[in-house]
Design a protein around this motif. Structure first.
Motif, PDB file in Angstrom:
ATOM      1  N   ALA A  36      10.703 -10.383   3.460  1.00 11.00           N
ATOM      2  CA  ALA A  36       9.556 -10.150   4.344  1.00 11.00           C
ATOM      3  C   ALA A  36       9.374  -8.677   4.686  1.00 11.00           C
ATOM      4  N   ILE A  37      10.459  -7.930   4.839  1.00 12.55           N
ATOM      5  CA  ILE A  37      10.334  -6.552   5.323  1.00 12.55           C
ATOM      6  C   ILE A  37       9.859  -5.577   4.250  1.00 12.55           C
ATOM      7  N   SER A  38       9.728  -6.033   3.007  1.00 15.55           N
ATOM      8  CA  SER A  38       9.299  -5.119   1.941  1.00 15.55           C
ATOM      9  C   SER A  38       7.827  -4.735   2.045  1.00 15.55           C
ATOM     10  N   HIS A  39       7.064  -5.440   2.884  1.00 10.79           N
ATOM     11  CA  HIS A  39       5.643  -5.133   3.033  1.00 10.79           C
ATOM     12  C   HIS A  39       5.232  -5.210   4.493  1.00 10.79           C
ATOM     13  N   GLY A  40       4.137  -4.543   4.802  1.00 11.86           N
ATOM     14  CA  GLY A  40       3.586  -4.619   6.141  1.00 11.86           C
ATOM     15  C   GLY A  40       2.723  -5.848   6.317  1.00 11.86           C
ATOM     16  N   LEU A  56       7.504   0.221   9.443  1.00 18.09           N
ATOM     17  CA  LEU A  56       8.275   0.278   8.203  1.00 18.09           C
ATOM     18  C   LEU A  56       7.386   0.199   6.970  1.00 18.09           C
ATOM     19  N   GLY A  57       6.362  -0.651   6.988  1.00 16.26           N
ATOM     20  CA  GLY A  57       5.488  -0.776   5.827  1.00 16.26           C
ATOM     21  C   GLY A  57       4.885   0.553   5.429  1.00 16.26           C
ATOM     22  N   ASP A  58       4.402   1.326   6.407  1.00 16.54           N
ATOM     23  CA  ASP A  58       3.833   2.641   6.114  1.00 16.54           C
ATOM     24  C   ASP A  58       4.906   3.601   5.632  1.00 16.54           C
ATOM     25  N   ALA A  59       6.097   3.518   6.207  1.00 13.53           N
ATOM     26  CA  ALA A  59       7.177   4.419   5.824  1.00 13.53           C
ATOM     27  C   ALA A  59       7.627   4.181   4.383  1.00 13.53           C
ATOM     28  N   LEU A  60       7.604   2.926   3.951  1.00 14.52           N
ATOM     29  CA  LEU A  60       8.012   2.629   2.573  1.00 14.52           C
ATOM     30  C   LEU A  60       6.987   3.144   1.570  1.00 14.52           C
TER      31      LEU A  60
END
Length: 308
Positions: A36-40, A56-60
């Protein structure tokens, strides 16, 4: 050595306070241990679980493929329809492993069907990932492992096997392993694609641990895909993380033992194999990890070893 990523509170109850107490990891929230955390989220204000870090989504950024994570079936459907305008979409159950629980959809009706087929309440409880689908793919295993005073970093390619129902599942990995961390691995003359995969995993690792300060892990494994999008352009991105024992773990251990015996700076080549046969032969020198009928995967032989 837990089979799954622990929750921090669970770990604390066992006396596990940091990554020196286990081989695996502990997360502050359940969703942190999944895809789940791989995308915003699809949009600002979309449904999310407690503890979700929206930054986190933007940071990735481009360290992952184009995609979203949704925790509401209607939001997932709307987000998936938007993604379909740019090509086929892969629908992924966030807790599935080994390549299972994934469906590629190409039209709104097949998207609706794929979402309807999810177990009752699963999207709301755990989320669902919708992600651009690539073709002509290679999947890389990249990661680090710390055991005691020893640290290794590695890259490698995964092998896939096609089941009788057409589903492709993980079948093993071939790794190149170095003593130390990512900087030590990158000091070697790696192939360009491997170097790109390592850099992607390194960024994912850095941003994720910054986003969730309570997270700790001694095994940090990342699946990185390189393939073609619908326009034929090459795309690279981290698919998911694994902070637990996994498919490449046997190869990690074989390489670590060799590198600790002889600490000469070098790359050690190791492998794991998962054969869908409960009576497969084991090559000389390999270590057998499992042979029998797995309750989920069926007939299976798992082993690992070193390559010349």
């Amino acid at each position: 050595m837990p089979a799954d990523t622990l929750l921090v509170d669970e770990a604390a109850a066992m006396g596990v306070r940091n990554d020196r107490f286990l081989w695996g990891g502990a997360a502050p929230f359940a969703h942190v241990a999944t895809k789940a955390i791989s995308h915003g989220l699809p949009w600002l204000g979309a449904r999310a679980p407690a503890g979700w870090n929206s930054a986190l989504g933007d940071a990735l950024g481009d360290a992952v493929l184009t995609g979203v994570t949704a925790f509401d079936p209607d939001e997932a459907l709307a987000a998936g329809r938007a993604l379909l305008q740019f090509g086929p979409v892969r629908v992924k159950q966030v807790r599935a492993t080994g390549g299972r629980g994934q469906t590629v959809v190409t039209a709104p009706d097949t998207l609706e069907a794929a979402l309807r087929d999810q177990p009752d309440g699963q999207i709301a409880a755990f989320g669902i990932v919708l992600e651009e689908n690539l073709t002509d793919v290679e999947t890389y295993s990249v990661g680090t492992t710390v055991l005691g005073s020893h640290r290794i970093a590695y890259w490698g390619l995964q092998r896939l096997a096609r089941l009788h129902d057409g589903e492709e599942v993980y079948a093993g990995s071939d790794l190149d392993v170095a003593l130390g961390g990512y900087e030590d691995l990158l000091a070697f003359d790696l192939p360009l694609k491997a170097r790109a995969a390592v850099e992607m995993a390194r960024r994912y690792d850095r941003e994720t641990f910054a986003a969730y300060p309570g997270l700790f892990a001694s095994r940090r494994n990342y699946d990185v895909i390189i393939g073609k999008d619908r326009n034929g352009a090459t795309r690279t991105g981290v698919l998911e993380q694994s902070w637990r024992i996994g498919g490449a773990s046997g190869a990690e251990m074989a390489a670590l033992e060799a590198l600790v015996r002889d600490r000469t700076p070098r790359l050690v080549r190791s492998f794991t194999m998962e054969v869908r046969d409960e009576a497969a032969e084991i090559p000389p020198g390999a270590t057998l990890y499992y042979q029998g009928v797995d309750p989920v995967a069926g007939p299976m032989t798992k082993y690992a070893g070193l390559r010349p």
